[in-house]
Scaffold this motif. Sequence first.
Motif, PDB file in Angstrom:
ATOM      1  N   VAL A   1      65.643 -13.870 168.741  1.00 38.93           N
ATOM      2  CA  VAL A   1      64.652 -14.765 168.140  1.00 38.93           C
ATOM      3  C   VAL A   1      65.182 -16.190 168.247  1.00 38.93           C
ATOM      4  N   ALA A   2      64.369 -17.079 168.813  1.00 45.72           N
ATOM      5  CA  ALA A   2      64.832 -18.439 169.121  1.00 45.72           C
ATOM      6  C   ALA A   2      65.391 -19.148 167.895  1.00 45.72           C
ATOM      7  N   GLU A   3      64.722 -18.989 166.752  1.00 46.31           N
ATOM      8  CA  GLU A   3      65.125 -19.718 165.550  1.00 46.31           C
ATOM      9  C   GLU A   3      66.453 -19.244 164.975  1.00 46.31           C
ATOM     10  N   THR A   4      66.892 -18.049 165.347  1.00 38.20           N
ATOM     11  CA  THR A   4      68.100 -17.502 164.717  1.00 38.20           C
ATOM     12  C   THR A   4      69.203 -17.145 165.709  1.00 38.20           C
ATOM     13  N   ARG A   5      68.989 -17.415 166.977  1.00 38.85           N
ATOM     14  CA  ARG A   5      69.970 -16.941 167.961  1.00 38.85           C
ATOM     15  C   ARG A   5      71.351 -17.578 167.792  1.00 38.85           C
ATOM     16  N   ASN A   6      71.416 -18.739 167.150  1.00 39.29           N
ATOM     17  CA  ASN A   6      72.708 -19.414 166.959  1.00 39.29           C
ATOM     18  C   ASN A   6      73.284 -19.220 165.559  1.00 39.29           C
ATOM     19  N   LEU A   7      72.629 -18.381 164.739  1.00 39.86           N
ATOM     20  CA  LEU A   7      73.078 -18.192 163.361  1.00 39.86           C
ATOM     21  C   LEU A   7      73.976 -16.968 163.210  1.00 39.86           C
ATOM     22  N   ILE A   8      74.953 -17.087 162.325  1.00 39.05           N
ATOM     23  CA  ILE A   8      75.756 -15.949 161.892  1.00 39.05           C
ATOM     24  C   ILE A   8      75.896 -16.027 160.374  1.00 39.05           C
ATOM     25  N   GLY A   9      76.265 -14.925 159.771  1.00 43.54           N
ATOM     26  CA  GLY A   9      76.652 -14.912 158.367  1.00 43.54           C
ATOM     27  C   GLY A   9      78.137 -14.664 158.284  1.00 43.54           C
ATOM     28  N   ASP A  10      78.823 -15.437 157.472  1.00 42.65           N
ATOM     29  CA  ASP A  10      80.270 -15.267 157.305  1.00 42.65           C
ATOM     30  C   ASP A  10      80.645 -15.748 155.912  1.00 42.65           C
ATOM     31  N   TRP A  11      80.857 -14.800 154.999  1.00 39.75           N
ATOM     32  CA  TRP A  11      81.183 -15.140 153.618  1.00 39.75           C
ATOM     33  C   TRP A  11      82.681 -15.220 153.366  1.00 39.75           C
ATOM     34  N   SER A  12      83.473 -15.195 154.434  1.00 36.80           N
ATOM     35  CA  SER A  12      84.909 -15.431 154.279  1.00 36.80           C
ATOM     36  C   SER A  12      85.186 -16.924 154.421  1.00 36.80           C
TER      37      SER A  12
END
Length: 444
Positions: free
Chosen positions: A412-423
């Motif tokens: 998905v174009a809007e999220t392709r560069n997103l990650i989640g990292d809670w560290s």
Amino acid sequence: MIRHPSGLTRRCFSHLGLAAGSTALMSPLLQAGGAVAAPTGEPIKVGILHSLSGTMAISETTLKDVMLMLIAEQNARGGLLGRPLVPVVVDPASNWPLFAEKARQLLSVDKVSAVFGCWTSVSRKSVLPVFEELNGILFYPVQYEGQECSRNVFYTGAAPNQQAIPAVDYLMSEEKVQRWVLAGTDYVYPRTTNQILQAYLAAKGVAPADIMINYTPFGQSDWQNIVAGIKNFGSGGKKTAVVSTINGDANVPFYKELGNQGIKATDIPVVAFSVGEEELAGMDTRPLVGQLAAWNYFESIDTPENKAFIESWHKFTGNAKRTTNDPMEAHYIGFNMWVQAVEKTRTVDHDTIIDAMIGIKQPNLTGSVATLLPNHHLTKPVFIGEIQDDGQFNVVWNSPAPIAAQAWSPYVAETRNLIGDWSKPISCGNYNTVAKSCVGQRHA
């Protein structure tokens, strides 16, 4: 090449009435002959937030029951930090606003240390602001659409790359599917999952004309015209499959209508993401033999860990016919990870536990090990199973190793560069790897 995990089998209660609406202590008789000291001191409350009535009760009641079993077993081992665990059970009744109300009650009135609950994504979305506002902890045990990464949620079910994407790949490679029916219940999980699958299919060269999308309300009962449309769509000379994100009790008349109209798995295979052993227990499975489901666990998987779990389940329920399923295993993994975090930190403080959860490992029931990732999701094996006439699944494909969950879809174009990292140092659920910045919830 179809892979079969070693040792997989080839065969292919009435409600417990415990804590029905509030707090219940597990019987001390569950302790092993007094060999373990009974837990004492201030109880540790555990919230159970699952629909026990309404359209989702067909799927969620058993998750309440398995949580009661896990809590009872932990108390039989001496409790947690030497203190008894007390389940606090509420019924949000398949009512999405009521989920938020019950979540607030559990956190602010009952003061639970953690909550295990929700099934549909709309229920999870309903409670999410409450958990973030009150800094609670939710263990969410069901496969979902991704595109979310909250510090206050541990997603112990599958992300799309651990279920939907592998299922489509299987149908393409093994069934040679060229036309696709994306059929779902009309809410956020099917719509977002199908958004991801449309983008994925387009990347694989599938033309828009070869994709049919259909949404129906919760509790849909009349499937005659819809199934006729699917049958007609599949009559164009190209191999067609249905990817089903239909949830709850609507699955019963959907599969019945497939049988009524003579649609067999050899004609138009259906791969389901929300139909497991519990749902099949209420159906005539004979017309469904050969239809598919993609999960991260099946009851039929033959491992010592799974055998022991099934035996414990049958003993606890007093019913040898009660089935197990994937979300039950997710609760098993999540609960035991939470226990590890509490034992490791010697506290139930929410902030401490949230930080301590990352990196915890827990053997799953299928022979590998789950790891809690910095994005608050798990590593998971993927299995595709065929429905058998006894309501069980014969595994026809499995991933060669557990797959790490992607919280945000790269398709998905809007999220392709997103990650989640809670560290630390990122500590962000929506981190843009290109801009090097947090665009969502962040924790200092």
